[in-house]
Write a protein that holds these residues in place. Structure first.
Motif, short mmCIF file in Angstrom:
data_model
loop_
_atom_site.label_atom_id
_atom_site.label_comp_id
_atom_site.label_asym_id
_atom_site.label_seq_id
_atom_site.Cartn_x
_atom_site.Cartn_y
_atom_site.Cartn_z
N PRO A 1 21.87 -19.81 -19.13
CA PRO A 1 22.27 -19.02 -18.06
C PRO A 1 21.60 -19.39 -16.91
O PRO A 1 20.43 -19.97 -16.92
CB PRO A 1 21.48 -17.80 -18.80
N LYS A 2 22.24 -18.82 -15.84
CA LYS A 2 21.78 -18.99 -14.59
C LYS A 2 21.49 -17.77 -13.88
O LYS A 2 22.66 -17.04 -13.89
CB LYS A 2 22.44 -20.19 -13.71
N LEU B 1 20.99 -10.45 -23.57
CA LEU B 1 21.09 -11.57 -24.50
C LEU B 1 20.44 -12.86 -23.71
O LEU B 1 19.91 -13.67 -24.17
CB LEU B 1 22.40 -11.90 -24.79
N CYS B 2 20.89 -12.90 -22.14
CA CYS B 2 20.17 -13.85 -21.60
C CYS B 2 18.61 -13.70 -20.93
O CYS B 2 18.07 -14.68 -21.10
CB CYS B 2 20.89 -13.80 -20.29
N TRP B 3 18.22 -12.49 -20.64
CA TRP B 3 17.00 -12.45 -20.04
C TRP B 3 15.99 -11.50 -20.61
O TRP B 3 14.78 -11.54 -20.13
CB TRP B 3 17.22 -11.84 -18.48
N VAL B 4 16.20 -11.08 -21.99
CA VAL B 4 15.09 -9.93 -22.30
C VAL B 4 14.63 -10.54 -23.60
O VAL B 4 15.45 -11.19 -24.45
CB VAL B 4 15.77 -8.50 -22.55
N ARG C 1 23.84 -12.85 -8.96
CA ARG C 1 24.03 -11.39 -8.34
C ARG C 1 24.82 -10.68 -9.66
O ARG C 1 24.37 -9.59 -9.75
CB ARG C 1 24.85 -11.38 -7.21
N ALA C 2 25.52 -11.59 -10.37
CA ALA C 2 26.30 -10.86 -11.34
C ALA C 2 25.38 -10.38 -12.51
O ALA C 2 25.92 -9.54 -13.41
CB ALA C 2 27.41 -12.10 -12.05
N CYS C 3 24.17 -10.97 -12.65
CA CYS C 3 23.62 -10.60 -13.86
C CYS C 3 23.31 -9.03 -13.69
O CYS C 3 23.16 -8.56 -14.92
CB CYS C 3 22.29 -11.51 -13.89
N LYS C 4 22.90 -8.62 -12.84
CA LYS C 4 22.45 -7.28 -12.68
C LYS C 4 23.25 -6.30 -13.32
O LYS C 4 22.84 -5.18 -13.92
CB LYS C 4 22.27 -6.89 -10.84
N LYS C 5 24.73 -6.51 -13.26
CA LYS C 5 25.64 -5.59 -13.68
C LYS C 5 26.42 -6.16 -15.19
O LYS C 5 27.23 -5.62 -15.62
CB LYS C 5 26.82 -5.42 -12.97
N CYS C 6 25.72 -7.27 -15.53
CA CYS C 6 26.33 -7.96 -16.77
C CYS C 6 26.12 -7.48 -18.12
O CYS C 6 24.77 -6.76 -18.32
CB CYS C 6 25.97 -9.46 -16.80
N ALA C 7 27.02 -7.23 -18.92
CA ALA C 7 26.70 -6.48 -20.17
C ALA C 7 26.14 -7.47 -21.05
O ALA C 7 25.35 -6.93 -22.04
CB ALA C 7 28.03 -6.34 -20.84
#
Ligand code: SF4
Length: 170
Positions: free
Chosen positions: A153-154, A167-170, A157-163
């Motif tokens: 994952p990179k 999975l990517c960042w927590v 801006r899209a991450c904020k609203k991404c479902a």
């Protein structure tokens, strides 16, 4: 000359083309059928389409792997996509081009219109001279879908609203 992508080989969904231009990790998760909580943009848009706008058109038309927001029939078929904002305009454009490419394989000549109702804007898209570009995009989507694990994952801006945020960042 052989057809690079005969229609039977075209199983990629429009959303997958769209996601390639947003995030390849998102594309990979989506293509594996991993679904998280529905993204709010789509809930809002669905509601908007059903309740307010574009009354009388043929809505949510599914043809093979593509699902078109609505179609207008005239001298030439108009394929309409309704989008909330223009921040992902390239993704919208390529999704629409893929629809036109797929329809051409079925022998249907069409043009696409991107609708941005909140901005009161529309944009016309045609396939002329862009088929090779669509084929390159199809190849790249196929490459990512064939990976055995999601691309790294990179942050964007899209991450904020991404479902798939968790999975990517927590
Ligand atoms: S959270 Fe960000 S990196 Fe992860 S899939 Fe979504 S957009 Fe891509």
């Amino acid at each position: 000359m052989t057809d690079t992508y005969p229609k039977d080989r075209l199983t990629i969904r429009g959303t997958e083309i769209n996601y390639l231009f947003i995030c390849s990790t998102k594309l990979w998760y989506f293509s594996k059928g991993i679904t998280m909580e529905q993204e709010s943009e789509w809930v809002d848009l669905g509601k908007f389409l059903h309740e307010k706008s574009y009354f009388g058109e043929e809505k949510e038309v599914k043809i093979g792997p593509i699902s078109i927001d609505f179609i207008k029939k005239g001298d030439i078929i108009e394929v309409h996509e309704v989008k909330k904002g223009k921040s992902m305009e390239k993704a919208h454009e390529m999704q629409a081009l893929y629809y036109l490419y797929y329809l051409k394989k079925l022998g249907i000549k069409a043009k696409a219109i991107l609708n941005y109702p909140k901005l009161r804007e529309t944009r016309k898209i045609t396939l002329e001279g862009r088929e090779k570009e669509v084929e390159e995009v199809i190849r790249e989507v196929e490459r990512i879908k064939a990976l055995t694990k999601p691309p790294e994952p990179k942050k964007s801006r899209a991450c904020k609203k991404c479902a798939y945020y968790e999975l990517c960042w927590v």
